[in-house]
Design an enzyme around this catalytic site. Structure first.
Site, PDB file in Angstrom:
ATOM      1  N   GLU A   1     -12.630 -14.349  -4.632  1.00 20.74           N
ATOM      2  CA  GLU A   1     -11.375 -14.018  -5.323  1.00 20.74           C
ATOM      3  C   GLU A   1     -10.126 -14.488  -4.563  1.00 20.74           C
ATOM      4  O   GLU A   1      -9.022 -14.393  -5.091  1.00 20.74           O
ATOM      5  CB  GLU A   1     -11.279 -12.509  -5.591  1.00 20.74           C
TER       6      GLU A   1
ATOM      7  N   CYS B   1      -7.958  -2.156   4.365  1.00 26.12           N
ATOM      8  CA  CYS B   1      -7.802  -3.262   5.327  1.00 26.12           C
ATOM      9  C   CYS B   1      -9.105  -3.710   5.961  1.00 26.12           C
ATOM     10  O   CYS B   1      -9.196  -4.828   6.441  1.00 26.12           O
ATOM     11  CB  CYS B   1      -6.885  -2.848   6.467  1.00 26.12           C
TER      12      CYS B   1
ATOM     13  N   LYS C   1     -14.406 -10.112   9.109  1.00 22.32           N
ATOM     14  CA  LYS C   1     -13.333 -10.937   8.532  1.00 22.32           C
ATOM     15  C   LYS C   1     -13.855 -12.333   8.172  1.00 22.32           C
ATOM     16  O   LYS C   1     -13.308 -12.996   7.295  1.00 22.32           O
ATOM     17  CB  LYS C   1     -12.171 -11.054   9.529  1.00 22.32           C
TER      18      LYS C   1
ATOM     19  N   SER D   1      -7.376   1.325  -2.139  1.00 23.11           N
ATOM     20  CA  SER D   1      -6.141   0.563  -2.337  1.00 23.11           C
ATOM     21  C   SER D   1      -6.437  -0.851  -2.839  1.00 23.11           C
ATOM     22  O   SER D   1      -7.398  -1.494  -2.392  1.00 23.11           O
ATOM     23  CB  SER D   1      -5.394   0.476  -0.998  1.00 23.11           C
TER      24      SER D   1
ATOM     25  N   GLU E   1       1.927   1.814  -3.416  1.00 19.98           N
ATOM     26  CA  GLU E   1       0.851   2.423  -4.225  1.00 19.98           C
ATOM     27  C   GLU E   1       0.828   3.938  -4.017  1.00 19.98           C
ATOM     28  O   GLU E   1       0.689   4.700  -4.972  1.00 19.98           O
ATOM     29  CB  GLU E   1      -0.520   1.899  -3.753  1.00 19.98           C
TER      30      GLU E   1
ATOM     31  N   CYS F   1     -10.005  -1.498  14.926  1.00 18.88           N
ATOM     32  CA  CYS F   1     -10.288  -2.924  15.156  1.00 18.88           C
ATOM     33  C   CYS F   1     -10.245  -3.296  16.632  1.00 18.88           C
ATOM     34  O   CYS F   1     -10.820  -4.310  17.040  1.00 18.88           O
ATOM     35  CB  CYS F   1      -9.288  -3.776  14.402  1.00 18.88           C
TER      36      CYS F   1
ATOM     37  N   GLU G   1       0.832  -1.214   0.000  1.00 15.13           N
ATOM     38  CA  GLU G   1       0.000   0.000   0.000  1.00 15.13           C
ATOM     39  C   GLU G   1       0.867   1.264   0.000  1.00 15.13           C
ATOM     40  O   GLU G   1       0.557   2.240  -0.684  1.00 15.13           O
ATOM     41  CB  GLU G   1      -0.943  -0.004   1.207  1.00 15.13           C
TER      42      GLU G   1
ATOM     43  N   GLU H   1     -15.058 -11.702   4.818  1.00 12.74           N
ATOM     44  CA  GLU H   1     -13.958 -11.432   3.870  1.00 12.74           C
ATOM     45  C   GLU H   1     -13.285 -12.732   3.409  1.00 12.74           C
ATOM     46  O   GLU H   1     -12.980 -12.901   2.233  1.00 12.74           O
ATOM     47  CB  GLU H   1     -12.922 -10.510   4.526  1.00 12.74           C
TER      48      GLU H   1
HETATM   49  S1  SF4 Z   1     -12.822  -4.810  13.398  1.00 14.85           S
HETATM   50 FE1  SF4 Z   1     -14.132  -3.229  12.586  1.00 14.85          FE
HETATM   51  S2  SF4 Z   1     -12.682  -1.710  11.851  1.00 14.85           S
HETATM   52 FE2  SF4 Z   1     -11.539  -3.577  12.117  1.00 14.85          FE
HETATM   53  S3  SF4 Z   1     -11.566  -4.568  10.130  1.00 14.85           S
HETATM   54 FE3  SF4 Z   1     -13.295  -5.380  11.303  1.00 14.85          FE
HETATM   55  S4  SF4 Z   1     -15.045  -4.129  10.777  1.00 14.85           S
HETATM   56 FE4  SF4 Z   1     -13.200  -3.042  10.141  1.00 14.85          FE
END
Ligand code: SF4
Ligand code: SF4
Length: 449
Positions: free
Chosen positions: A263, A195, A255, A215, A164, A423, A161, A258
């Protein structure tokens, strides 16, 4: 167990993954839906969840059990950690991970995020903010994990990043033109960080025009997964990559979503291309499962491990090493600060006067922390970078984005973390009694702003 609330969990239902080859609503094939759900028997309709939902996804009248509009939901879990009645539950992969840990044929790799090491101790009765790094590593190893530090991958993220940002400075600010820089011409300032998967999903659903600004760097967890299944499997642990089962250990419920995105199969692709695994090897994901901080505590409890009683792990393997630039990712402003440190060094050719860039760091109750940073160039000139750190999508993001889309934005780099404070206050963290997340101003904060 310490002074934290017990959070309800549920196994992934058989239809949790979108099947077939067509998107369903806002979900692509293979993605997990319904990671967060409201227990209809426990919900009293107090509306606290709606107050804390950044995506306007909570439905229901006051006094009536609420439901989630899954097409709007970004799986952030802010409703969960703020529900005073413990009525919101999280999809959990603890049973699946326990099965893998107990299977001698599987090499289970745990990838712990920076915010986990300052929160896991709370689940075992220590005060909020108690830092456990080496005790956590020891406990993970005792449970059967190999450790691949998410922070090591965060360092990779910043190389990418930060690169970039430097590329964009060369193309857009210094006017350089070359084949190498062509791609940056398609990605104008302001630059947004990538992120936070809740933020990325929010942008995809609500502001698709913004995507060229975000990004292209993978989040640290999605950098760690393929590195663990290729480089570390082959060179460090010397195991068959196909036997490696990667577990993101995250403060974050988004997450879980995610990891399911279609992909992310880079390790499988790479290993086939290099003929390390046969062509007909079934596709496998970069990250096999995600555990929240609360889930990891449950794994430790089932295994009879208290991380606070574990020794400080003396031996540090290469997969457990990282820089201070990586460990600050867990707080608002951390990704920005790490990227600016990198950019300063590359464009000036020297170290910054201090590695601490306080101006971009930390939580602010005003939601957006602004800073102006001067970067010296190698020819003696300077450039000015205007930054914004968005502390929580709810109430704070939309104006920032609308200014970008109308060409009025005063900023060059914008960090967005869905969760207020970053986070550290994620939807997968331990939940305080009454379900108020610990960053709530009503609670005695030990956070320095
Ligand atoms: S904990 Fe909250 S701020 Fe951190 S990556 Fe997950 S959703 Fe985003
Ligand atoms: S998980 Fe996040 S987006 Fe989904 S309903 Fe809860 S607060 Fe809203």
């Amino acid at each position: 167990m310490g002074n934290v609330m017990k959070v309800g969990t549920f196994l992934p239902p058989p239809d949790a993954r979108v099947s077939g080859s067509e998107p369903q609503g806002t979900y692509n094939p293979g993605e997990l839906r319904g990671i967060i759900r409201v227990n209809q028997d426990k919900c009293v309709g107090c509306d606290t969840c709606r107050e804390n939902c950044p995506a306007d996804a909570m439905m229901g009248e006051i006094g009536v059990a609420h439901k989630i509009d899954l097409d709007k939901c970004i799986a952030c879990g802010q409703c969960l950690i703020n529900c005073p009645f413990g009525a919101i539950e999280q999809m959990s992969f603890v049973d699946e991970v326990m099965g893998k840990l107990n299977d001698p044929k599987v090499v289970v790799v745990g990838i712990p995020a920076p915010a986990v090491r300052v929160a896991i101790a709370e689940e075992f009765g220590a005060p909020p903010g108690t830092l456990t790094v080496k005790k956590l590593h020891s406990a993970m190893k005792k449970a059967g994990f190999k450790v691949y530090e998410n922070n090591l991958a965060a360092d990779q993220t910043i190389l990418e990043e930060g690169g970039e940002i430097v590329g964009k400075i060369r193309y857009w600010v210094l006017g350089e033109r070359s084949k190498e820089l062509e791609e940056f011409g398609k990605h104008p300032f302001p630059h947004f960080t990538s992120c936070c998967p809740a933020w990325v999903r929010y942008a995809e659903i609500n502001y698709a025009a913004l995507l060229p600004h975000i990004s292209g760097a993978r989040s640290p967890m999605l950098m760690a997964g393929p590195s663990a299944k290729t480089w570390a499997a082959l060179n460090i642990w010397k195991v068959d990559p196909v036997k490696v089962y990667t577990v993101g250990i995250m403060p974050c419920t988004a997450k879980i979503f995610e990891a399911s995105r279609p992909e992310f199969h880079a390790a499988w692709k790479f290993l086939r291309e290099k003929k390390i695994i046969p062509d007909n090897t079934p596709k496998f994901p970069d990250i096999d499962a995600v555990l929240t901080t609360r889930d990891l505590a449950e794994v430790f409890r089932r295994k009879g491990i208290n991380p606070l009683e574990m020794p400080e792990e003396a031996e540090e393997k290469i997969t457990e090493m990282y820089t201070g630039g990586a460990t600050i990712f867990g707080n608002s402003g951390g990704v920005m600060e790490a990227a600016l440190r990198y950019a300063y060094q590359v464009v000036s050719g020297k170290n910054p006067p201090s590695w601490d860039i306080y101006a971009v760091r930390g939580y602010t109750k005003y939601g957006v922390k602004e800073a102006t940073i001067t970067l010296p160039l190698k020819d003696g000139k300077t450039i000015t970078v205007r930054t914004a750190t968005v502390n929580g999508i709810k109430n704070h993001l939309d104006k920032v984005v609308k200014d970008v889309l109308s060409g009025q934005s005063p900023y060059d780099i914008i960090e967005v973390m869905n969760c207020p404070g970053g986070c550290i206050n994620g939807g997968g963290q331990p939940v305080q009694p009454m379900g108020t997340s610990w960053i709530d101003p009503l609670l005695p904060l030990r956070l320095k702003v």
